[in-house]
Design a protein around this motif. Structure first.
Motif, PDB file in Angstrom:
ATOM      1  N   PRO A  86       0.835  -1.203   0.000  1.00  0.00           N
ATOM      2  CA  PRO A  86       0.000   0.000   0.000  1.00  0.00           C
ATOM      3  C   PRO A  86       0.870   1.253   0.000  1.00  0.00           C
ATOM      4  CG  PRO A  86      -0.735  -1.583   1.655  1.00  0.00           C
ATOM      5  CD  PRO A  86       0.594  -2.069   1.158  1.00  0.00           C
ATOM      6  N   ASP A  87       0.317   2.371  -0.439  1.00  0.00           N
ATOM      7  CA  ASP A  87       1.083   3.609  -0.545  1.00  0.00           C
ATOM      8  C   ASP A  87       1.451   4.190   0.816  1.00  0.00           C
ATOM      9  OD1 ASP A  87       0.986   3.511  -3.302  1.00  0.00           O
ATOM     10  OD2 ASP A  87      -0.872   4.664  -3.422  1.00  0.00           O
ATOM     11  N   ASP A  88       0.585   4.033   1.791  1.00  0.00           N
ATOM     12  CA  ASP A  88       0.850   4.562   3.128  1.00  0.00           C
ATOM     13  C   ASP A  88       2.045   3.820   3.748  1.00  0.00           C
ATOM     14  OD1 ASP A  88       0.371   4.273   6.249  1.00  0.00           O
ATOM     15  OD2 ASP A  88      -0.611   6.135   5.598  1.00  0.00           O
ATOM     16  N   SER A  89       3.065   4.558   4.174  1.00  0.00           N
ATOM     17  CA  SER A  89       4.305   3.936   4.625  1.00  0.00           C
ATOM     18  C   SER A  89       4.111   3.077   5.864  1.00  0.00           C
ATOM     19  CB  SER A  89       5.370   5.002   4.894  1.00  0.00           C
ATOM     20  OG  SER A  89       4.936   5.906   5.894  1.00  0.00           O
ATOM     21  N   GLU A  90       3.290   3.538   6.806  1.00  0.00           N
ATOM     22  CA  GLU A  90       3.070   2.758   8.022  1.00  0.00           C
ATOM     23  C   GLU A  90       2.323   1.471   7.707  1.00  0.00           C
ATOM     24  OE1 GLU A  90       3.488   1.579  11.776  1.00  0.00           O
ATOM     25  OE2 GLU A  90       4.349   3.425  10.948  1.00  0.00           O
ATOM     26  N   VAL A  91       1.304   1.570   6.867  1.00  0.00           N
ATOM     27  CA  VAL A  91       0.559   0.374   6.453  1.00  0.00           C
ATOM     28  C   VAL A  91       1.469  -0.555   5.662  1.00  0.00           C
ATOM     29  CG1 VAL A  91      -1.404  -0.484   5.114  1.00  0.00           C
ATOM     30  CG2 VAL A  91      -1.621   1.627   6.443  1.00  0.00           C
ATOM     31  N   ALA A  92       2.342   0.025   4.841  1.00  0.00           N
ATOM     32  CA  ALA A  92       3.260  -0.785   4.041  1.00  0.00           C
ATOM     33  C   ALA A  92       4.189  -1.601   4.930  1.00  0.00           C
ATOM     34  CB  ALA A  92       4.073   0.107   3.109  1.00  0.00           C
ATOM     35  N   ARG A  93       4.698  -0.994   6.000  1.00  0.00           N
ATOM     36  CA  ARG A  93       5.572  -1.730   6.912  1.00  0.00           C
ATOM     37  C   ARG A  93       4.829  -2.894   7.554  1.00  0.00           C
ATOM     38  NH1 ARG A  93       7.731   3.465   7.919  1.00  0.00           N
ATOM     39  NH2 ARG A  93       6.211   3.867   9.574  1.00  0.00           N
ATOM     40  N   GLU A  94       3.608  -2.639   7.973  1.00  0.00           N
ATOM     41  CA  GLU A  94       2.811  -3.700   8.574  1.00  0.00           C
ATOM     42  C   GLU A  94       2.518  -4.807   7.556  1.00  0.00           C
ATOM     43  OE1 GLU A  94      -0.644  -1.809  10.096  1.00  0.00           O
ATOM     44  OE2 GLU A  94       0.420  -0.700  11.663  1.00  0.00           O
ATOM     45  N   TYR A  95       2.236  -4.392   6.324  1.00  0.00           N
ATOM     46  CA  TYR A  95       1.935  -5.353   5.265  1.00  0.00           C
ATOM     47  C   TYR A  95       3.147  -6.245   4.993  1.00  0.00           C
ATOM     48  CZ  TYR A  95       0.555  -7.134   0.678  1.00  0.00           C
ATOM     49  OH  TYR A  95       0.252  -7.946  -0.377  1.00  0.00           O
ATOM     50  N   ARG A  96       4.347  -5.622   4.897  1.00  0.00           N
ATOM     51  CA  ARG A  96       5.549  -6.405   4.626  1.00  0.00           C
ATOM     52  C   ARG A  96       5.820  -7.384   5.760  1.00  0.00           C
ATOM     53  NH1 ARG A  96      11.069  -4.156   1.983  1.00  0.00           N
ATOM     54  NH2 ARG A  96       9.463  -3.430   0.583  1.00  0.00           N
ATOM     55  N   GLU A  97       5.669  -6.933   6.986  1.00  0.00           N
ATOM     56  CA  GLU A  97       5.893  -7.825   8.124  1.00  0.00           C
ATOM     57  C   GLU A  97       4.919  -8.994   8.099  1.00  0.00           C
ATOM     58  OE1 GLU A  97       5.956  -7.705  13.037  1.00  0.00           O
ATOM     59  OE2 GLU A  97       5.811  -5.838  11.880  1.00  0.00           O
ATOM     60  N   GLU A  98       3.667  -8.707   7.757  1.00  0.00           N
ATOM     61  CA  GLU A  98       2.662  -9.768   7.694  1.00  0.00           C
ATOM     62  C   GLU A  98       3.000 -10.790   6.623  1.00  0.00           C
ATOM     63  OE1 GLU A  98      -1.967 -10.227   6.198  1.00  0.00           O
ATOM     64  OE2 GLU A  98      -1.297  -8.293   6.981  1.00  0.00           O
ATOM     65  N   GLN A  99       3.371 -10.321   5.436  1.00  0.00           N
ATOM     66  CA  GLN A  99       3.598 -11.236   4.327  1.00  0.00           C
ATOM     67  C   GLN A  99       4.913 -12.011   4.445  1.00  0.00           C
ATOM     68  OE1 GLN A  99       1.252 -11.934   2.370  1.00  0.00           O
ATOM     69  NE2 GLN A  99      -0.127 -10.239   2.841  1.00  0.00           N
ATOM     70  N   THR A 100       5.863 -11.476   5.193  1.00  0.00           N
ATOM     71  CA  THR A 100       7.136 -12.175   5.368  1.00  0.00           C
ATOM     72  C   THR A 100       7.155 -13.031   6.634  1.00  0.00           C
ATOM     73  OG1 THR A 100       8.081 -10.198   6.426  1.00  0.00           O
ATOM     74  CG2 THR A 100       8.454 -10.467   4.059  1.00  0.00           C
ATOM     75  N   THR A 101       6.029 -13.104   7.317  1.00  0.00           N
ATOM     76  CA  THR A 101       5.877 -13.978   8.487  1.00  0.00           C
ATOM     77  C   THR A 101       5.179 -15.262   8.052  1.00  0.00           C
ATOM     78  OG1 THR A 101       5.721 -12.085   9.981  1.00  0.00           O
ATOM     79  CG2 THR A 101       4.870 -14.197  10.782  1.00  0.00           C
ATOM     80  N   PRO A 102       5.724 -16.433   8.406  1.00  0.00           N
ATOM     81  CA  PRO A 102       5.086 -17.690   7.984  1.00  0.00           C
ATOM     82  C   PRO A 102       3.625 -17.783   8.420  1.00  0.00           C
ATOM     83  CG  PRO A 102       7.263 -18.109   8.909  1.00  0.00           C
ATOM     84  CD  PRO A 102       6.962 -16.660   9.167  1.00  0.00           C
ATOM     85  N   SER A 103       2.806 -18.317   7.516  1.00  0.00           N
ATOM     86  CA  SER A 103       1.399 -18.522   7.811  1.00  0.00           C
ATOM     87  C   SER A 103       0.940 -19.816   7.156  1.00  0.00           C
ATOM     88  CB  SER A 103       0.553 -17.350   7.308  1.00  0.00           C
ATOM     89  OG  SER A 103       0.618 -17.259   5.894  1.00  0.00           O
ATOM     90  N   ALA A 104      -0.180 -20.325   7.601  1.00  0.00           N
ATOM     91  CA  ALA A 104      -0.652 -21.628   7.117  1.00  0.00           C
ATOM     92  C   ALA A 104      -0.871 -21.650   5.616  1.00  0.00           C
ATOM     93  CB  ALA A 104      -1.937 -22.008   7.847  1.00  0.00           C
ATOM     94  N   ASP A 105      -1.322 -20.521   5.037  1.00  0.00           N
ATOM     95  CA  ASP A 105      -1.601 -20.490   3.606  1.00  0.00           C
ATOM     96  C   ASP A 105      -0.515 -19.753   2.824  1.00  0.00           C
ATOM     97  OD1 ASP A 105      -2.145 -18.018   4.614  1.00  0.00           O
ATOM     98  OD2 ASP A 105      -4.045 -17.733   3.550  1.00  0.00           O
ATOM     99  N   GLY A 106       0.648 -19.567   3.431  1.00  0.00           N
ATOM    100  CA  GLY A 106       1.750 -18.911   2.737  1.00  0.00           C
ATOM    101  C   GLY A 106       2.372 -19.803   1.674  1.00  0.00           C
ATOM    102  N   PRO A 107       3.173 -19.231   0.769  1.00  0.00           N
ATOM    103  CA  PRO A 107       3.724 -20.000  -0.353  1.00  0.00           C
ATOM    104  C   PRO A 107       4.943 -20.825   0.022  1.00  0.00           C
ATOM    105  CG  PRO A 107       4.450 -17.735  -0.478  1.00  0.00           C
ATOM    106  CD  PRO A 107       3.503 -17.804   0.688  1.00  0.00           C
ATOM    107  N   GLY A 108       5.108 -21.934  -0.703  1.00  0.00           N
ATOM    108  CA  GLY A 108       6.321 -22.721  -0.619  1.00  0.00           C
ATOM    109  C   GLY A 108       6.484 -23.489   0.673  1.00  0.00           C
ATOM    110  N   ILE A 109       7.703 -23.938   0.915  1.00  0.00           N
ATOM    111  CA  ILE A 109       8.013 -24.707   2.115  1.00  0.00           C
ATOM    112  C   ILE A 109       8.074 -23.806   3.339  1.00  0.00           C
ATOM    113  CG2 ILE A 109       9.795 -26.121   3.229  1.00  0.00           C
ATOM    114  CD1 ILE A 109      10.532 -27.132   0.401  1.00  0.00           C
TER     115      ILE A 109
END
Length: 286
Positions: A212-235
């Protein structure tokens, strides 16, 4: 750091050219190389963004930087860029061919000629043009410039799509498959000159393209997507931060990889190993 008879690209006190270096994986790579002591040329079609990135890297690392606006899909522009690099630094030790574009995903039955022409120009010919005009600056073949002393490293950024089929990604993935094939042949061509050539194939990487364009939201988004989750990609069940790809590029570019050439290093969290996780599409999360 190097073994007997090794020839490789220098990082500390070397000169690195990073295409597509204004943002994402390219910016992370340029910064990582500078942190290890390289002077860096940030090449990008986005001239102002390249200037901003180069200035920030110089301020943070103390290394010399140069920003060059260049469309790598046009050979004349690449030749002019190489001349600027030669005038400023005299030679090149590392080339990271990171510049690349995407087009709207489509099966080949729906892809038009203009989109093919553009993606082939940047993703495939751009790699060849940059190698054509910058490898001579590694090997002393750059005309009046002194160049490097027969030691250099080229790292081409491909994609996991070169390894695993995906619906509607034939245009992008075929260009990255070509990059992998070209890497092997370039390694054969330039080994006698002391130049190693390798590729890196990233998997899902969270960059400004997804955030997202908002820098604070972007940081939260990156942290969320780079944290392992049950439906995340790959091994590893997550996406990568650009710096994780940059670390792999740094390894291949450095003397630590002095006996590595002609290879494609998959940095994809295991997606190509298991072929799962393709439903994860951060572009759709917005």
């Amino acid at each position: 750091m190097t073994g007997p008879g090794a020839t490789s690209g220098r990082v500390a006190d070397g000169v690195a050219v990073v295409t597509g270096g204004a943002r994402g994986i390219g910016e992370a790579t340029a910064r990582r190389l500078a942190e290890e002591g390289a002077d860096v040329v940030v090449v990008d079609v986005l001239g102002e963004r390249a200037e901003t990135a180069a200035e920030a890297i110089a301020a943070d690392t103390g290394r010399e930087t140069l920003a060059v606006e260049c469309d790598v899909g046009k050979e004349a522009a690449v030749e002019a860029m190489a001349e600027r690099v030669a005038d400023r630094f005299g030679g090149v030790d590392i080339l990271v061919n990171n510049a690349g574009i995407r087009v709207d995903p489509n099966p080949v039955t729906e892809a038009d000629e203009d989109s093919w022409d553009r993606i082939l120009a940047v993703n495939q010919k751009g790699v060849a043009f940059c190698a054509k005009h910058l490898i001579p600056l590694m090997t002393g073949g750059g005309g009046d410039t002194e160049g490097a002393e027969g030691n250099g490293s080229v790292v081409n950024v491909a994609s996991m799509g070169a390894e695993v089929g995906r619906p509607e990604w034939a245009q992008y993935d075929s260009t990255k498959g070509a990059v992998v094939a070209m890497t092997k042949d370039m390694a054969c061509d330039h080994a006698p000159e002391g130049v190693r050539v390798n590729a890196v194939s990233p998997g899902y990487v969270v960059t400004e393209y997804h955030e997202p364009d908002d820098s604070e939201v972007a940081r939260e988004y990156r942290e969320e997507q780079t944290t392992p989750s049950a439906d995340g990609p790959g091994i590893l069940k997550r996406a990568a931060d650009p710096r994780e790809i940059a670390d792999a590029v740094l390894f291949l570019a450095s003397d630590e990889a002095s006996f590595v050439t002609g290879t494609n290093l998959r940095v994809d969290g295991g997606v190509s190993a298991v072929g799962t996780g393709f439903d994860w599409d951060p572009a759709q999360d917005r």
